[in-house]
Design an enzyme around this catalytic site. Sequence first.
Site, PDB file in Angstrom:
ATOM      1  N   GLY A  90       3.001   3.475   2.029  1.00 24.21           N
ATOM      2  CA  GLY A  90       1.627   4.035   1.816  1.00 24.21           C
ATOM      3  C   GLY A  90       0.518   2.630   1.890  1.00 24.21           C
ATOM      4  O   GLY A  90       1.228   1.534   2.156  1.00 24.21           O
ATOM      5  N   LYS A 113      -9.482  -1.849   5.946  1.00 24.35           N
ATOM      6  CA  LYS A 113      -8.151  -2.475   5.496  1.00 24.35           C
ATOM      7  C   LYS A 113      -8.470  -3.684   4.672  1.00 24.35           C
ATOM      8  O   LYS A 113      -9.304  -4.721   5.085  1.00 24.35           O
ATOM      9  CB  LYS A 113      -7.558  -2.792   6.727  1.00 24.35           C
ATOM     10  CG  LYS A 113      -6.212  -3.330   6.747  1.00 24.35           C
ATOM     11  CD  LYS A 113      -5.431  -3.527   8.083  1.00 24.35           C
ATOM     12  CE  LYS A 113      -4.019  -4.079   7.887  1.00 24.35           C
ATOM     13  NZ  LYS A 113      -3.246  -4.063   9.085  1.00 24.35           N
ATOM     14  N   GLY A 126      -3.244  -6.172  -2.410  1.00 28.93           N
ATOM     15  CA  GLY A 126      -4.327  -5.231  -1.883  1.00 28.93           C
ATOM     16  C   GLY A 126      -5.424  -5.878  -0.819  1.00 28.93           C
ATOM     17  O   GLY A 126      -6.339  -5.266  -0.363  1.00 28.93           O
ATOM     18  N   ARG A 176     -11.061  -0.167  10.758  1.00 27.62           N
ATOM     19  CA  ARG A 176     -10.430   0.240  11.853  1.00 27.62           C
ATOM     20  C   ARG A 176     -10.873   1.766  12.245  1.00 27.62           C
ATOM     21  O   ARG A 176     -11.061   2.536  11.207  1.00 27.62           O
ATOM     22  CB  ARG A 176      -8.995   0.140  11.477  1.00 27.62           C
ATOM     23  CG  ARG A 176      -8.056   0.722  12.396  1.00 27.62           C
ATOM     24  CD  ARG A 176      -6.606   0.360  12.308  1.00 27.62           C
ATOM     25  NE  ARG A 176      -6.077   0.772  10.968  1.00 27.62           N
ATOM     26  CZ  ARG A 176      -4.859   0.368  10.526  1.00 27.62           C
ATOM     27  NH1 ARG A 176      -4.242  -0.426  11.057  1.00 27.62           N
ATOM     28  NH2 ARG A 176      -4.323   1.044   9.552  1.00 27.62           N
ATOM     29  N   ARG A 183       1.356   8.336  10.498  1.00 29.38           N
ATOM     30  CA  ARG A 183       2.492   7.583  11.115  1.00 29.38           C
ATOM     31  C   ARG A 183       3.504   8.338  11.172  1.00 29.38           C
ATOM     32  O   ARG A 183       3.863   9.290  10.564  1.00 29.38           O
ATOM     33  CB  ARG A 183       2.611   6.240  10.309  1.00 29.38           C
ATOM     34  CG  ARG A 183       1.244   5.558  10.088  1.00 29.38           C
ATOM     35  CD  ARG A 183       1.087   4.807   8.635  1.00 29.38           C
ATOM     36  NE  ARG A 183      -0.069   4.149   8.246  1.00 29.38           N
ATOM     37  CZ  ARG A 183      -0.413   3.112   8.672  1.00 29.38           C
ATOM     38  NH1 ARG A 183       0.394   2.181   8.644  1.00 29.38           N
ATOM     39  NH2 ARG A 183      -1.686   2.698   8.199  1.00 29.38           N
ATOM     40  N   ASP A 252       6.566   2.957   9.853  1.00 26.96           N
ATOM     41  CA  ASP A 252       5.532   3.158   9.266  1.00 26.96           C
ATOM     42  C   ASP A 252       4.283   2.557   9.934  1.00 26.96           C
ATOM     43  O   ASP A 252       3.068   2.807   9.598  1.00 26.96           O
ATOM     44  CB  ASP A 252       5.617   2.638   7.767  1.00 26.96           C
ATOM     45  CG  ASP A 252       5.779   0.973   7.998  1.00 26.96           C
ATOM     46  OD1 ASP A 252       6.993   0.895   8.088  1.00 26.96           O
ATOM     47  OD2 ASP A 252       5.303   0.315   7.364  1.00 26.96           O
TER      48      ASP A 252
END
Length: 487
Positions: A90, A113, A126, A176, A183, A252
Amino acid sequence: MKALDELTFDNRFARLGDAFSTHVLPEPLDAPRLVVASDAAMALLDLDPAVAETPVFAELFGGHKLWAEAEPRAMVYSGHQFGGYTPQLGDGRGLLLGEVYNQAGEHWDLHLKGAGMTPYSRMGDGRAVLRSSIREFLASEALHALGIPSSRALCVVGSDTPVWREKQERGAMVLRLAHSHVRFGHFEYFYYTKKPEQQAQLAEHVLNLHYPECREQPEPYLAMFREIVERNAEMIAKWQAYGFCHGVMNTDNMSILGITFDFGPFAFLDDFDAHFICNHSDHEGRYSFSNQVPIGQWNLSALAQALTPFISVDALKEALGLYLPLYQAHYLDLMRRRLGLTTAEDDDQALVERLLKLMQNSGVDYTLFFRRLGDEPAALAVTRLRDDFVDLAGFDAWAERYTARVARDGAYTEEQRRARMHAVNPLYILRNYLAQNAITAAESGDYSEVRRLHEVLSKPFEEQAGVEQYAQRPPDWGKHLEISCSS
Ligand code: AMP
Ligand code: MG
C-alpha cells in the site's frame, strides 16, 4: 492557462470507498521550497508554468495546503517482491491527492510521494529524501521525452525536515502524475484476501475508466488483459532498446497502464552490459538488464493469476503467449530504426545480437555508439567507431555485414540518414553520474544543476549548444556508482 486554485477535481478512485484506500492528510515539510518543476507536466494540468515560482505552489506540494476538492487517500495493494508474495503493501509514504481534469478532458492523478506516514507505512517513516525525489523527477520526464511510457513528474519540493537513511538527509516530496495509480498488486490484494466483490468493483473501475474500448469486445476483461500484455511488451521493448534498467520490477511497481512506474535504484546503461544489475540489494540479479524481458512475463502471469475469477485459465494463457512475440517485434523494430534501417530482413535480429556481443566484450558506450553511427554514412561511421572495440576482426566482420545491409536497405542521402537516425538515437540520457552531480549540488542548496539537466533531457534527440558535457561517457568516479536503495 489556469491558476492553481482553478483545477477541476473528480476523485473517482476515492469514491470506491474505504476498502480501497484510507483518508490521510499530508504531513507538511519544514520550510518547503521549489527544487524543480516541469513546464511540460504543468501543461498537462493547463497550469501556467509561472505559478511554480509562487510560494503557494511549494506549500501545496510540500503538504501545507490542500485544495478544498482534494481528497487525499493512501491506496491499499499487495504484490510479489523478488518472487515472494507480500500480503499487504500500500501507499506507505505517498498519497493520491485527487484526480484533476484538463481542458482536453484528460484526467490526471495527483500523487504526492513523501507525504508522511499512512496505515501502510509498516516500518517506514513515510518520507522520501531529496536525492530519490530528484531521481524520480528526472527519470519520469526523461523517459517520457525518449518516447518510453512513464508516469510524469510535476515538481520536487525540498525542505529542512531531517530524514534518517544511512545518514541524515532532508525530506522532499515529488508530485507524480499518471492516468491511474492502480498496480498489478491492487488486483493481487483483493484476490489473495478473498474479497471477490471488491475485486469485481476494481476490475469494473479499471475497465470503464482506462480500457473503455474493451467494453465493445465479447469478453471485455480478457480484451483488457490482452491490452495490458501488449502495453507491457511494448514498454519493456523500449527499456531494452534504450538501455533502461528499472531495478525493482516487483508486481506492486507495475502499472495497470503499462507505464514505467515507481523509480528506485534504476539506471541507464553507460557501457553495454546485458548482465547489468542496478539494484545492489538484488544479489541474484533477478532484475538484471536482460532479465527484465522474462520478468515482464512473470509479472503478467502474477496478474493473470489474480484475474482467474474473471477470465478462464486457457484464455489467460493464450493472452500471456502474446507477450514474447510482441516484445520481439517491438524490440527488433526499434533496433532496426536505431541502426538506420527502414526495411526488414530475416538476419536483422542476428545483426543486432552480434553487435551487442561485441559491445559487451569491449565495454562500448551504448548510447553514444548509436548516435555516432548516424553522424555519417555507414562506411565512414564504422571506421571511426572501430577504435572502441577490442575484437577488431570481429568488429570488421560486423561492419562489413552492416554496410552491405545498409546498401541493400535503399538509397538515401547522408542528410536523410542522419536525420532519421538522430530522431531515434538520443545524444543525452540520464546517466547516473549526471543525476549524482545534480543531487550533490541540490543537497547544498543549489538547484540550478537539476534544472539544467532536466532541460537538456527534455530534448534528448536534439543537439543543444553549450552542453557537450552531458553527452559524454562517465568519468571514472561515475562509472559504477552504487545507488542507495533506501529512498
Ligand atoms: P518501493 O520499494 O518504494 O516500491 O516500496 C515498497 C513498499 O514500501 C511500498 O508499500 C511503499 O509505500 C513502502 N515504503 C517505501 N519506503 C517507505 C517509507 N520511507 N516509509 C513508509 N513506507 C515506505
Ligand atoms: Mg513501490
